[in-house]
Design a protein around this motif. Structure first.
Motif, PDB file in Angstrom:
ATOM      1  N   GLY A   1       0.817  -1.214   0.000  1.00  0.00           N
ATOM      2  CA  GLY A   1       0.000   0.000   0.000  1.00  0.00           C
ATOM      3  C   GLY A   1       0.847   1.258   0.000  1.00  0.00           C
ATOM      4  O   GLY A   1       0.575   2.211  -0.744  1.00  0.00           O
ATOM      5  N   ARG A   2       1.889   1.291   0.811  1.00  0.00           N
ATOM      6  CA  ARG A   2       2.762   2.473   0.874  1.00  0.00           C
ATOM      7  C   ARG A   2       3.541   2.669  -0.416  1.00  0.00           C
ATOM      8  O   ARG A   2       3.895   3.792  -0.781  1.00  0.00           O
TER       9      ARG A   2
ATOM     10  N   LEU B   1      -4.473   5.037   6.885  1.00  0.00           N
ATOM     11  CA  LEU B   1      -5.657   4.189   6.761  1.00  0.00           C
ATOM     12  C   LEU B   1      -6.138   4.127   5.315  1.00  0.00           C
ATOM     13  O   LEU B   1      -6.478   3.055   4.808  1.00  0.00           O
ATOM     14  N   THR B   2      -6.157   5.273   4.633  1.00  0.00           N
ATOM     15  CA  THR B   2      -6.584   5.289   3.230  1.00  0.00           C
ATOM     16  C   THR B   2      -5.656   4.456   2.364  1.00  0.00           C
ATOM     17  O   THR B   2      -6.103   3.700   1.491  1.00  0.00           O
ATOM     18  N   THR B   3      -4.347   4.583   2.623  1.00  0.00           N
ATOM     19  CA  THR B   3      -3.369   3.776   1.893  1.00  0.00           C
ATOM     20  C   THR B   3      -3.637   2.293   2.081  1.00  0.00           C
ATOM     21  O   THR B   3      -3.633   1.507   1.129  1.00  0.00           O
ATOM     22  N   LEU B   4      -3.884   1.893   3.337  1.00  0.00           N
ATOM     23  CA  LEU B   4      -4.157   0.481   3.627  1.00  0.00           C
ATOM     24  C   LEU B   4      -5.439   0.012   2.954  1.00  0.00           C
ATOM     25  O   LEU B   4      -5.489  -1.066   2.361  1.00  0.00           O
ATOM     26  N   LEU B   5      -6.485   0.829   3.019  1.00  0.00           N
ATOM     27  CA  LEU B   5      -7.768   0.440   2.427  1.00  0.00           C
ATOM     28  C   LEU B   5      -7.647   0.283   0.914  1.00  0.00           C
ATOM     29  O   LEU B   5      -8.243  -0.621   0.333  1.00  0.00           O
ATOM     30  N   LEU B   6      -6.879   1.153   0.275  1.00  0.00           N
ATOM     31  CA  LEU B   6      -6.664   1.020  -1.165  1.00  0.00           C
ATOM     32  C   LEU B   6      -5.928  -0.275  -1.483  1.00  0.00           C
ATOM     33  O   LEU B   6      -6.254  -0.975  -2.442  1.00  0.00           O
ATOM     34  N   SER B   7      -4.926  -0.587  -0.664  1.00  0.00           N
ATOM     35  CA  SER B   7      -4.162  -1.820  -0.879  1.00  0.00           C
ATOM     36  C   SER B   7      -5.048  -3.050  -0.718  1.00  0.00           C
ATOM     37  O   SER B   7      -4.995  -3.985  -1.525  1.00  0.00           O
ATOM     38  N   VAL B   8      -5.881  -3.060   0.324  1.00  0.00           N
ATOM     39  CA  VAL B   8      -6.770  -4.196   0.567  1.00  0.00           C
ATOM     40  C   VAL B   8      -7.840  -4.287  -0.531  1.00  0.00           C
ATOM     41  O   VAL B   8      -8.244  -5.378  -0.932  1.00  0.00           O
ATOM     42  N   ALA B   9      -8.289  -3.136  -1.019  1.00  0.00           N
ATOM     43  CA  ALA B   9      -9.267  -3.143  -2.112  1.00  0.00           C
ATOM     44  C   ALA B   9      -8.687  -3.823  -3.348  1.00  0.00           C
ATOM     45  O   ALA B   9      -9.373  -4.571  -4.045  1.00  0.00           O
TER      46      ALA B   9
ATOM     47  N   GLY C   1       4.646  -9.289 -12.698  1.00  0.00           N
ATOM     48  CA  GLY C   1       4.269  -7.877 -12.717  1.00  0.00           C
ATOM     49  C   GLY C   1       4.352  -7.234 -11.344  1.00  0.00           C
ATOM     50  O   GLY C   1       4.859  -6.113 -11.192  1.00  0.00           O
ATOM     51  N   LEU C   2       3.868  -7.942 -10.326  1.00  0.00           N
ATOM     52  CA  LEU C   2       3.937  -7.405  -8.969  1.00  0.00           C
ATOM     53  C   LEU C   2       5.375  -7.256  -8.490  1.00  0.00           C
ATOM     54  O   LEU C   2       5.718  -6.314  -7.779  1.00  0.00           O
ATOM     55  N   ALA C   3       6.218  -8.206  -8.870  1.00  0.00           N
ATOM     56  CA  ALA C   3       7.595  -8.210  -8.379  1.00  0.00           C
ATOM     57  C   ALA C   3       8.435  -7.091  -8.972  1.00  0.00           C
ATOM     58  O   ALA C   3       9.319  -6.559  -8.292  1.00  0.00           O
ATOM     59  N   ILE C   4       8.194  -6.714 -10.218  1.00  0.00           N
ATOM     60  CA  ILE C   4       9.110  -5.787 -10.892  1.00  0.00           C
ATOM     61  C   ILE C   4       8.524  -4.402 -11.149  1.00  0.00           C
ATOM     62  O   ILE C   4       9.264  -3.501 -11.578  1.00  0.00           O
TER      63      ILE C   4
ATOM     64  N   TYR D   1       4.822   4.076  -7.029  1.00  0.00           N
ATOM     65  CA  TYR D   1       4.138   5.305  -7.445  1.00  0.00           C
ATOM     66  C   TYR D   1       5.116   6.466  -7.572  1.00  0.00           C
ATOM     67  O   TYR D   1       4.993   7.309  -8.460  1.00  0.00           O
ATOM     68  N   ALA D   2       6.110   6.497  -6.694  1.00  0.00           N
ATOM     69  CA  ALA D   2       7.082   7.592  -6.717  1.00  0.00           C
ATOM     70  C   ALA D   2       7.898   7.602  -7.999  1.00  0.00           C
ATOM     71  O   ALA D   2       8.387   8.661  -8.422  1.00  0.00           O
ATOM     72  N   GLN D   3       8.052   6.451  -8.645  1.00  0.00           N
ATOM     73  CA  GLN D   3       8.862   6.363  -9.857  1.00  0.00           C
ATOM     74  C   GLN D   3       8.042   6.594 -11.132  1.00  0.00           C
ATOM     75  O   GLN D   3       8.475   7.307 -12.034  1.00  0.00           O
ATOM     76  N   ILE D   4       6.872   5.967 -11.235  1.00  0.00           N
ATOM     77  CA  ILE D   4       6.129   6.023 -12.512  1.00  0.00           C
ATOM     78  C   ILE D   4       4.715   6.579 -12.361  1.00  0.00           C
ATOM     79  O   ILE D   4       3.925   6.543 -13.296  1.00  0.00           O
ATOM     80  N   GLY D   5       4.382   7.076 -11.176  1.00  0.00           N
ATOM     81  CA  GLY D   5       3.102   7.735 -10.991  1.00  0.00           C
ATOM     82  C   GLY D   5       1.913   6.788 -11.042  1.00  0.00           C
ATOM     83  O   GLY D   5       1.987   5.643 -10.591  1.00  0.00           O
ATOM     84  N   VAL D   6       0.814   7.258 -11.653  1.00  0.00           N
ATOM     85  CA  VAL D   6      -0.449   6.516 -11.612  1.00  0.00           C
ATOM     86  C   VAL D   6      -0.377   5.204 -12.384  1.00  0.00           C
ATOM     87  O   VAL D   6      -1.210   4.301 -12.173  1.00  0.00           O
ATOM     88  N   ALA D   7       0.610   5.048 -13.260  1.00  0.00           N
ATOM     89  CA  ALA D   7       0.762   3.781 -13.977  1.00  0.00           C
ATOM     90  C   ALA D   7       1.024   2.623 -13.015  1.00  0.00           C
ATOM     91  O   ALA D   7       0.632   1.480 -13.290  1.00  0.00           O
ATOM     92  N   ALA D   8       1.678   2.912 -11.882  1.00  0.00           N
ATOM     93  CA  ALA D   8       2.028   1.856 -10.928  1.00  0.00           C
ATOM     94  C   ALA D   8       0.789   1.151 -10.366  1.00  0.00           C
ATOM     95  O   ALA D   8       0.678  -0.077 -10.457  1.00  0.00           O
ATOM     96  N   PRO D   9      -0.178   1.884  -9.768  1.00  0.00           N
ATOM     97  CA  PRO D   9      -1.362   1.177  -9.269  1.00  0.00           C
ATOM     98  C   PRO D   9      -2.191   0.527 -10.369  1.00  0.00           C
ATOM     99  O   PRO D   9      -2.818  -0.508 -10.137  1.00  0.00           O
ATOM    100  N   VAL D  10      -2.203   1.111 -11.578  1.00  0.00           N
ATOM    101  CA  VAL D  10      -2.954   0.501 -12.687  1.00  0.00           C
ATOM    102  C   VAL D  10      -2.359  -0.861 -13.036  1.00  0.00           C
ATOM    103  O   VAL D  10      -3.086  -1.855 -13.222  1.00  0.00           O
ATOM    104  N   ILE D  11      -1.021  -0.939 -13.114  1.00  0.00           N
ATOM    105  CA  ILE D  11      -0.365  -2.214 -13.425  1.00  0.00           C
ATOM    106  C   ILE D  11      -0.636  -3.236 -12.329  1.00  0.00           C
ATOM    107  O   ILE D  11      -0.892  -4.420 -12.608  1.00  0.00           O
ATOM    108  N   VAL D  12      -0.594  -2.790 -11.068  1.00  0.00           N
ATOM    109  CA  VAL D  12      -0.849  -3.706  -9.945  1.00  0.00           C
ATOM    110  C   VAL D  12      -2.265  -4.269 -10.024  1.00  0.00           C
ATOM    111  O   VAL D  12      -2.486  -5.461  -9.796  1.00  0.00           O
ATOM    112  N   VAL D  13      -3.236  -3.431 -10.338  1.00  0.00           N
ATOM    113  CA  VAL D  13      -4.624  -3.899 -10.474  1.00  0.00           C
ATOM    114  C   VAL D  13      -4.722  -4.947 -11.587  1.00  0.00           C
ATOM    115  O   VAL D  13      -5.364  -5.994 -11.425  1.00  0.00           O
ATOM    116  N   LEU D  14      -4.087  -4.687 -12.727  1.00  0.00           N
ATOM    117  CA  LEU D  14      -4.109  -5.649 -13.832  1.00  0.00           C
ATOM    118  C   LEU D  14      -3.449  -6.972 -13.429  1.00  0.00           C
ATOM    119  O   LEU D  14      -3.944  -8.054 -13.770  1.00  0.00           O
TER     120      LEU D  14
END
Length: 313
Positions: free
Chosen positions: A26-27, A36-44, A86-89, A93-106
């Motif tokens: 999440g972090r 808490l928001t970070t954790l909830l997003l991760s759990v979602a 994909g998760l491992a490599i 977010y600090a490096q590639i911005g919003v692309a990071a969570p999108v890739i994780v979701v996929l």
């Protein structure tokens, strides 16, 4: 048996490891103004994996009926490899911005597709390979292998949290369990390529159709409700690592130790339940433990929240 159990355990390991390291993931991928928001997003996003699991179950289950159990289980190994890699490599977010969570979701969607497709063919294989009077014990290795996955993930988490600082665990340490899973995938593929095919031993498989599913709809619905009870308990247990770190404020090593116990107990009592149901029948083994769990769940959580220590956990 070894090929089925090893592959199944590896796929569940790759899937549930996310839950055990949800705080750190999440972090990395979901920075927010408060923890808490970070954790909830991760759990979602952990939950996103369950969106595609029913789809994987239906599509790959039908594929297993059409071409065989072994090809279906090889396909799920390939899919879980893609999701875990994909998760491992994926950079944070600090490096590639919003692309990071999108890739994780996929990646979680692909993992869910793989795991949903794994359970049906692997369970069918175990039951079809069982000798007369041993289907309960052979089938119990499905849940037993999930216990092994949790046990290994917990032991690895304990080792990492004891040997790395919080900064190291947050920066790169949480990625190591995923990398280890990737290293073991070639072994699972090798074992599964050598598996025999059990489908031909069961002529009734050829009668599988949507019409038959509709005809047995009431029984299937009842079975889904029965399985739900155990599934809810399983994923509540898997969440206990995150609960211990964020709510009980316990050290990460202690939280991972609880995961080890969950995995060990799941492994032992899954096989014990399978052995007992071959001797005494299925119904009693499904009903009485579930009733007991429903009675003790609330007071157990209440006691744990009030004490908030490692013993209660």
């Amino acid at each position: 048996m070894a090929a089925t159990v090893a592959g199944n355990a590896l796929e569940f390991y790759d899937f549930v490891t996310y839950a055990f390291f949800a705080v750190y993931i999440g972090r990395t991928f979901f920075p927010a103004t408060d923890a808490l928001t970070t954790l909830l997003l991760s759990v979602a996003v952990f939950g996103v994996g369950f969106v595609s699991r029913p789809l994987g179950g239906v599509l790959i289950g039908a594929y297993a009926d059409r071409v065989g159990r072994r090809p279906a289980m090889l396909l799920t190994i390939a899919l879980i490899t893609v999701g875990t890699l994909g998760l491992a490599i994926t950079p944070g977010y600090a490096q590639i911005g919003v692309a990071a969570p999108v890739i994780v979701v996929l990646c979680r969607l692909v993992q869910g597709l793989a795991l949903g497709g794994e359970v049906g063919p692997s369970t069918a294989f175990l039951i079809e390979a069982a000798p007369p009077g041993r289907r309960g014990l052979f089938g119990s290795w499905q849940l037993g292998s999930q216990g092994l996955a949790t046990l290994v993930a917990g032991l690895l988490g304990m080792g990492l949290s004891a040997s790395l600082s919080q900064e190291q665990l947050q920066s790169w340490g949480w990625r190591l369990p995923f990398a280890l899973g990737l290293l073991l995938i070639p072994l699972a593929i090798y074992l599964r390529r050598a598996m025999p095919e059990t489908q031909q031993q069961h002529a009734e498989v050829s009668n599988a159709s949507w019409a038959n599913l509709r005809r047995h709809g009431r029984l299937i619905l009842l079975a889904m409700l029965v399985v739900l009870g155990g599934t809810v308990a399983t994923y509540v247990s898997n969440y206990m690592t995150t609960f211990a770190i964020t709510t009980l404020q316990l050290p990460a090593t202690t939280a991972m130790a609880a995961t080890v116990i969950v995995g060990l107990m799941t492994f032992v009592f899954a096989l014990l339940g399978g052995w007992l149901c071959d001797r005494w029948g299925r119904k009693a083994l499904m009903i009485w433990p579930r009733l007991l769990a429903s009675l003790i769940a609330y007071p157990a959580f209440l006691w744990m929240a009030e004490r908030g220590d490692a013993i209660a956990l």
